[in-house]
Enzyme design. Structure first.
Site, PDB file in Angstrom:
ATOM      1  N   GLU A  37       4.211 -21.174 -20.563  1.00  0.00           N
ATOM      2  CA  GLU A  37       3.468 -21.280 -19.448  1.00  0.00           C
ATOM      3  C   GLU A  37       2.057 -20.922 -19.922  1.00  0.00           C
ATOM      4  O   GLU A  37       1.852 -20.086 -20.215  1.00  0.00           O
ATOM      5  CB  GLU A  37       3.575 -20.379 -17.980  1.00  0.00           C
ATOM      6  CG  GLU A  37       2.857 -20.792 -17.070  1.00  0.00           C
ATOM      7  CD  GLU A  37       3.310 -20.035 -15.830  1.00  0.00           C
ATOM      8  OE1 GLU A  37       3.320 -18.664 -15.836  1.00  0.00           O
ATOM      9  OE2 GLU A  37       3.313 -20.249 -14.633  1.00  0.00           O
ATOM     10  N   GLU A  44       8.442 -14.015  -7.423  1.00  0.00           N
ATOM     11  CA  GLU A  44       7.947 -15.575  -7.774  1.00  0.00           C
ATOM     12  C   GLU A  44       7.253 -15.436  -9.036  1.00  0.00           C
ATOM     13  O   GLU A  44       6.160 -14.790  -8.897  1.00  0.00           O
ATOM     14  CB  GLU A  44       6.922 -15.877  -6.530  1.00  0.00           C
ATOM     15  CG  GLU A  44       7.644 -15.796  -5.197  1.00  0.00           C
ATOM     16  CD  GLU A  44       8.440 -17.037  -5.000  1.00  0.00           C
ATOM     17  OE1 GLU A  44       8.782 -17.890  -5.848  1.00  0.00           O
ATOM     18  OE2 GLU A  44       9.047 -17.205  -3.922  1.00  0.00           O
ATOM     19  N   CYS A  99       1.468 -21.451 -10.451  1.00  0.00           N
ATOM     20  CA  CYS A  99       3.060 -21.700 -10.861  1.00  0.00           C
ATOM     21  C   CYS A  99       3.904 -22.787 -10.872  1.00  0.00           C
ATOM     22  O   CYS A  99       4.608 -22.944 -11.602  1.00  0.00           O
ATOM     23  CB  CYS A  99       3.642 -20.238 -10.228  1.00  0.00           C
ATOM     24  SG  CYS A  99       3.386 -20.310  -8.621  1.00  0.00           S
ATOM     25  N   LYS A 151      -1.050  -4.784  -2.867  1.00  0.00           N
ATOM     26  CA  LYS A 151      -1.672  -4.558  -4.038  1.00  0.00           C
ATOM     27  C   LYS A 151      -2.198  -5.702  -4.519  1.00  0.00           C
ATOM     28  O   LYS A 151      -1.477  -6.625  -5.112  1.00  0.00           O
ATOM     29  CB  LYS A 151      -0.845  -3.658  -5.112  1.00  0.00           C
ATOM     30  CG  LYS A 151      -2.165  -3.127  -6.128  1.00  0.00           C
ATOM     31  CD  LYS A 151      -1.392  -2.846  -7.296  1.00  0.00           C
ATOM     32  CE  LYS A 151      -1.603  -4.246  -8.170  1.00  0.00           C
ATOM     33  NZ  LYS A 151      -3.015  -4.450  -8.616  1.00  0.00           N
TER      34      LYS A 151
HETATM   35  P1  NAD Z   1       0.643 -10.038 -14.167  1.00  0.00           P
HETATM   36  O1  NAD Z   1       1.976 -10.047 -13.818  1.00  0.00           O
HETATM   37  O2  NAD Z   1      -0.003  -9.034 -15.029  1.00  0.00           O
HETATM   38  O3  NAD Z   1      -0.081  -9.477 -12.641  1.00  0.00           O
HETATM   39  C1  NAD Z   1       0.342  -9.839 -11.201  1.00  0.00           C
HETATM   40  C2  NAD Z   1       0.271  -8.660 -10.331  1.00  0.00           C
HETATM   41  O4  NAD Z   1       1.057  -7.570 -10.868  1.00  0.00           O
HETATM   42  C3  NAD Z   1      -0.991  -7.846 -10.268  1.00  0.00           C
HETATM   43  O5  NAD Z   1      -1.382  -7.424  -9.214  1.00  0.00           O
HETATM   44  C4  NAD Z   1      -0.888  -6.931 -11.290  1.00  0.00           C
HETATM   45  O6  NAD Z   1      -1.965  -5.822 -11.184  1.00  0.00           O
HETATM   46  C5  NAD Z   1       0.391  -6.327 -11.019  1.00  0.00           C
HETATM   47  N1  NAD Z   1       1.110  -5.448 -11.958  1.00  0.00           N
HETATM   48  C6  NAD Z   1       0.846  -5.730 -13.418  1.00  0.00           C
HETATM   49  N2  NAD Z   1       1.411  -5.120 -14.179  1.00  0.00           N
HETATM   50  C7  NAD Z   1       2.219  -4.139 -13.290  1.00  0.00           C
HETATM   51  C8  NAD Z   1       3.173  -3.168 -13.405  1.00  0.00           C
HETATM   52  N3  NAD Z   1       3.590  -2.754 -14.593  1.00  0.00           N
HETATM   53  N4  NAD Z   1       3.774  -2.777 -12.209  1.00  0.00           N
HETATM   54  C9  NAD Z   1       3.495  -3.320 -11.074  1.00  0.00           C
HETATM   55  N5  NAD Z   1       2.674  -4.289 -10.938  1.00  0.00           N
HETATM   56  C10 NAD Z   1       1.878  -4.752 -11.914  1.00  0.00           C
HETATM   57  O7  NAD Z   1      -0.025 -11.432 -14.041  1.00  0.00           O
HETATM   58  P2  NAD Z   1      -1.640 -11.465 -14.921  1.00  0.00           P
HETATM   59  O8  NAD Z   1      -1.915 -10.774 -15.867  1.00  0.00           O
HETATM   60  O9  NAD Z   1      -2.531 -11.496 -13.708  1.00  0.00           O
HETATM   61  O10 NAD Z   1      -1.358 -13.032 -15.510  1.00  0.00           O
HETATM   62  C11 NAD Z   1      -0.532 -13.097 -16.708  1.00  0.00           C
HETATM   63  C12 NAD Z   1       0.065 -14.567 -16.673  1.00  0.00           C
HETATM   64  O11 NAD Z   1       1.244 -14.501 -15.633  1.00  0.00           O
HETATM   65  C13 NAD Z   1      -0.340 -15.899 -16.436  1.00  0.00           C
HETATM   66  O12 NAD Z   1      -1.263 -16.178 -17.352  1.00  0.00           O
HETATM   67  C14 NAD Z   1       0.685 -16.536 -15.630  1.00  0.00           C
HETATM   68  O13 NAD Z   1       1.199 -16.963 -16.809  1.00  0.00           O
HETATM   69  C15 NAD Z   1       1.503 -15.580 -15.355  1.00  0.00           C
HETATM   70  N6  NAD Z   1       0.975 -15.904 -13.747  1.00  0.00           N
HETATM   71  C16 NAD Z   1       1.922 -16.475 -12.696  1.00  0.00           C
HETATM   72  C17 NAD Z   1       1.626 -16.438 -11.402  1.00  0.00           C
HETATM   73  C18 NAD Z   1       2.520 -17.285 -10.567  1.00  0.00           C
HETATM   74  O14 NAD Z   1       2.076 -17.429  -9.389  1.00  0.00           O
HETATM   75  N7  NAD Z   1       3.880 -17.225 -10.840  1.00  0.00           N
HETATM   76  C19 NAD Z   1       0.621 -15.706 -10.987  1.00  0.00           C
HETATM   77  C20 NAD Z   1      -0.268 -15.159 -11.952  1.00  0.00           C
HETATM   78  C21 NAD Z   1       0.063 -14.818 -13.244  1.00  0.00           C
END
Ligand code: NAD
Length: 458
Positions: free
Chosen positions: A355, A229, A263, A154
């Site tokens: 972050e 991660e 990250c 996904k």
């Molecule tokens: P997020 O955690 O919301 O999304 C990451 C993935 O998880 C996406 O594919 C999203 O659709 C999915 N997701 C979201 N809610 C979910 C749920 N309830 N159940 C299952 N899957 C779900 O991250 P974001 O909105 O893309 O970014 C928000 C913050 O997260 C960023 O500003 C940053 O601080 C952090 N982030 C970290 C990384 C990393 O590499 N560690 C990557 C992206 C974002």
């Protein structure tokens, strides 16, 4: 029908509209994947490896196309995007060899033969973020397939296009139908349906710590395997005995690469007080000369942020009008641009603790090694970090003392597909990449085979 609009972050133009998977789509995909997985796991390891090498070749042949998709949907500079597509290819190649080397152990026991097997888990869900769509998808996908699993990927709502193209390339390369499927859709809908589905044996999640915690709690209900991660707030520690010129020249890349949406970004720069002023003098031109602009231009080093909403999040920490020690340029007009920003601060500042996931770093002075380590470790995160010093003993001591999963000395390199990667503390759980990558997608089975003693001779 629900759908997602994919927007070019550099121009705000519509790139594509992609249907969003429903829980019913997820259920059907899990069933198809389970069927495909049985045949895949039954293949000889060499045949699985051959399929994955063909898949890697297909990625290589379409590398430029994949990179251009990444430029359009994620706003990544094309040089970075080419590296990302190449990383997906390399992961597939590396994992292919792993299929042929997934050896167990033979353990000496009394009365028979004792051996271990690495059995595939079944259907694995990979939930990927938008910051490195292709590499992070491949980090889960390649070893999971090599170990005999099926994969449901996904992608993030904002960046589904490279994932969809990878799935087409897998089919063109001859991977069985249903073995690797991409389910674009909303996290709380398609992502959640994958996490909740009893037919999914493991969830590999990369993204925010908040969502990671929810996913881990939901996986507990089914004792589902999980790799997380999550975020980071990594330190870049510069000692007075370092090559300060090199440290300052390298610092911008460590928090501006991918517009800070990394990250592993070294977003806390800790500098020993005796070289603090010199470091800041050198840092200024290094930051302001970082090339920001059109991601399609090979000379560009930094593109826009991923979305308007994310830019608002970054602005909520540091508005562009707030005082800053160093501030770079950003294009005006369309696109989610935000300038490189360096703040001077204290370890307890919100900008030094949370972050931000944008091109923002906070510089903090320290007196001695003990204080540097104390500040570096004053975080719930623990993903990566850098140590700049010419003293080998100090380099080793500090690398061991910083509570993070990936340290680099006189360098900011953290990620190689053949070395393990993952976080301490709230930066994650489990490890990806490296020699153990396939093992994370298997269960160890131990088999004892009784061996009769020879019959008594008359
Ligand atoms: P997020 O955690 O919301 O999304 C990451 C993935 O998880 C996406 O594919 C999203 O659709 C999915 N997701 C979201 N809610 C979910 C749920 N309830 N159940 C299952 N899957 C779900 O991250 P974001 O909105 O893309 O970014 C928000 C913050 O997260 C960023 O500003 C940053 O601080 C952090 N982030 C970290 C990384 C990393 O590499 N560690 C990557 C992206 C974002």
């Amino acid at each position: 029908m629900h759908e997602h609009h994919v927007i070019n972050p550099a121009t705000e133009e519509l790139v594509a509209t992609v249907p969003a998977a429903t829980p019913q789509d997820v259920d059907a995909a899990v069933r198809r994947a389970a069927g495909a997985q049985r045949g895949w796991a039954a293949l000889a390891p060499g045949d699985r490896a051959r399929h994955l090498r063909r898949f890697a070749d297909a990625v290589d042949t379409h590398l430029e196309e994949l990179a251009q998709l990444e430029v359009r949907e994620a706003g990544h500079p094309v040089g970075n995007a080419r590296w990302e597509a190449g990383n997906a290819r390399d992961l597939l190649e590396y994992a292919a060899g792993g299929a042929e080397r997934l050896t167990g152990a033979q353990i000496p026991v009394a009365g028979g033969l004792n051996v271990t097997f690495h059995e595939p888990l079944g259907v694995v869900a990979v939930i990927a973020p938008w910051n490195f769509p292709m590499p992070i998808a491949a980090w889960g996908l390649a070893p999971a397939l090599a170990a005999g699993n099926a994969v449901l990927l996904k992608p993030a709502e904002t960046t589904p296009l490279t994932a969809l193209r990878l799935a087409e390339l897998a089919l063109e390369a001859g991977l069985p139908e249903g073995l690797f499927q991409v389910l674009p859709g909303a996290g709380p809908v398609a992502g959640d349906a994958l996490v909740e589905h009893p037919g999914v044996a493991k969830v590999v999640f990369t993204g925010s710590t908040a969502v990671g915690k929810q996913i881990m709690a939901k996986c507990a209900a089914g004792v589902k395997r999980v790799t997380l991660e999550l975020g980071g707030k990594s330190p870049n520690i510069v000692f007075a005995d370092a090559d300060v010129e090199r440290a300052a020249a390298a610092a911008p890349g460590s928090f501006l690469d991918n517009t800070g949406q990394d990250c592993c970004a070294r977003s806390r720069i800790l500098v020993q007080r005796s070289v603090y002023d010199r470091f800041m003098e050198l840092l200024e031109p290094a930051v302001t000369s970082f090339t920001v602009g059109d991601p399609a231009d090979p000379a560009t080093q930094m593109g826009p942020l991923i979305s308007a909403a994310h830019r608002e999040r970054v602005r909520s920490y540091v508005p562009e009008t707030a005082p800053a020690a160093i501030r770079g340029e950003a294009p005006a007009g369309k696109g989610f641009w935000y300038p490189a920003t360096v703040l001077e601060g204290r370890p307890e500042d919100r900008t030094a603790v949370e972050e931000i996931f944008g091109p923002v770093a906070v510089v903090i002075p320290f007196e001695d090694e003990a204080e540097a380590v104390r500040i570096a470790n004053a975080t719930d995160y623990g993903l990566s970090g850098s140590v700049w010093t010419r003293d080998v003993s100090r380099a080793v001591r500090v690398s061991r003392a910083v509570t993070a999963g990936n340290l680099s000395v006189n360098s900011h390199s953290s990620v190689r597909y053949w070395t393990p990667f993952g976080g301490f503390g709230q930066s994650g759980l489990g490890r990806e990449l490296g020699p153990g990558a396939l093992a994370a997608f298997t269960e160890t089975k131990n088999v004892f085979i009784a061996v009769d003693s020879p019959a008594e001779s008359p």
